[in-house]
Design an enzyme around this catalytic site. Sequence first.
Site, PDB file in Angstrom:
ATOM      1  N   CYS A 269      32.213  -6.380 -66.242  1.00 55.98           N
ATOM      2  CA  CYS A 269      31.465  -5.953 -65.053  1.00 55.98           C
ATOM      3  C   CYS A 269      30.048  -5.490 -65.358  1.00 55.98           C
ATOM      4  O   CYS A 269      29.167  -5.573 -64.499  1.00 55.98           O
ATOM      5  CB  CYS A 269      32.225  -4.839 -64.328  1.00 55.98           C
TER       6      CYS A 269
ATOM      7  N   HIS B 118      27.025  -2.508 -59.076  1.00 54.98           N
ATOM      8  CA  HIS B 118      28.078  -3.499 -59.288  1.00 54.98           C
ATOM      9  C   HIS B 118      29.073  -3.394 -58.148  1.00 54.98           C
ATOM     10  O   HIS B 118      29.489  -2.299 -57.765  1.00 54.98           O
ATOM     11  CB  HIS B 118      28.773  -3.246 -60.628  1.00 54.98           C
TER      12      HIS B 118
ATOM     13  N   ASN C   2      34.914  -8.615 -55.831  1.00 58.98           N
ATOM     14  CA  ASN C   2      34.330  -8.255 -57.123  1.00 58.98           C
ATOM     15  C   ASN C   2      34.183  -9.522 -57.955  1.00 58.98           C
ATOM     16  O   ASN C   2      35.170 -10.114 -58.382  1.00 58.98           O
ATOM     17  CB  ASN C   2      35.240  -7.246 -57.829  1.00 58.98           C
TER      18      ASN C   2
END
Length: 335
Positions: free
Chosen positions: A115, A262, A292
């Site tokens: 991530c 993020h 995501n």
Amino acid sequence: MYNSKITGLGYFVPENVVTNDDLKQWMETSDEWIQERTGIQERRWIDPATGETTSTMAVKAAKIAIERAGLTKDDIDFIIFATLSPDMYFPGGGVRVQDMLDMPTVGALDVRNQCSGFIYSMSVADQFIKTGMYKNVLVIGSENHSGGLERSTRGRNVTVIFGDGAGAAVLSRSEEEDKGVLSSHLHSEGKHAKELALEGPSTGRWVPEILAENNPDDVSYYPYMNGQFVFKHAVVRFSEAIVEGLQANNLQKEDIDMLIPHQANLRIAQFIQRKFQLRDDQVYNNIMKYGNTTAASVIIALTEAWEKGKINDGDLVVLAAFGSGFTWGSVIIRW
């Protein structure tokens, strides 16, 4: 010492939209349950019939970014590719992009920081440019999660979160001292590695071993996430990385024009927004549409925000991410 500046942005997401209601065909869930926990309404998953891969999505995003930078593929000096889902175990996706774009034999580096992969990649690209080694660096984040998710009730806590997509940025040498990447800040805490991980197949749990056990309850080859544990650490580390970046440049939270976090969970982004007392127009979120997308999430969101005119000349833009590793960081940019 040179400065580095983003000169081109691009992103690509698959056409196949998977809504929360669509997920009911594989698991016990509901739109309300997913939105309450994550803020996600839908995500893009690759349709296998299209032949799309992590690398082909990366190439499509890269072409847009290179064109918007006013460059050609031959002007790119180096490729940095962030992903946790390469087309093959090895080699990595960077060389695949070099081949698919028919580039000269420039170097290609793969970054495996999940991530925070794009944040780490931007930092590396920035240093290459500031030291004078390269003039134009192509930085990519691309993920194909859908092919490796457990589409069942057992796996829903992870599966409902992730989507597929790619984003790319061209970072170029600039003579403007007061614009571009001001600083980047990177951290890790490996003692929590297994709280968000995929343990097999890997050299520690290789395919023959998994197959020999013939254990239907073995979930080591699916991603695992200790959701509450990750959430608690994320909100702390996000904040620390942002504050660190601001302090390094003698800036205050009031100086932030746009925060691109993020896209892990809408609740995390909203917590950070409240903590820094930012207005809705100072934070860009698109997890509602894409889920995501791990290494691709920050660059897709950054590109969308820029396309919509939410980022303008002179703005202070803060990129921040936290994820598996644990790894986290921030990049401070004067647009």
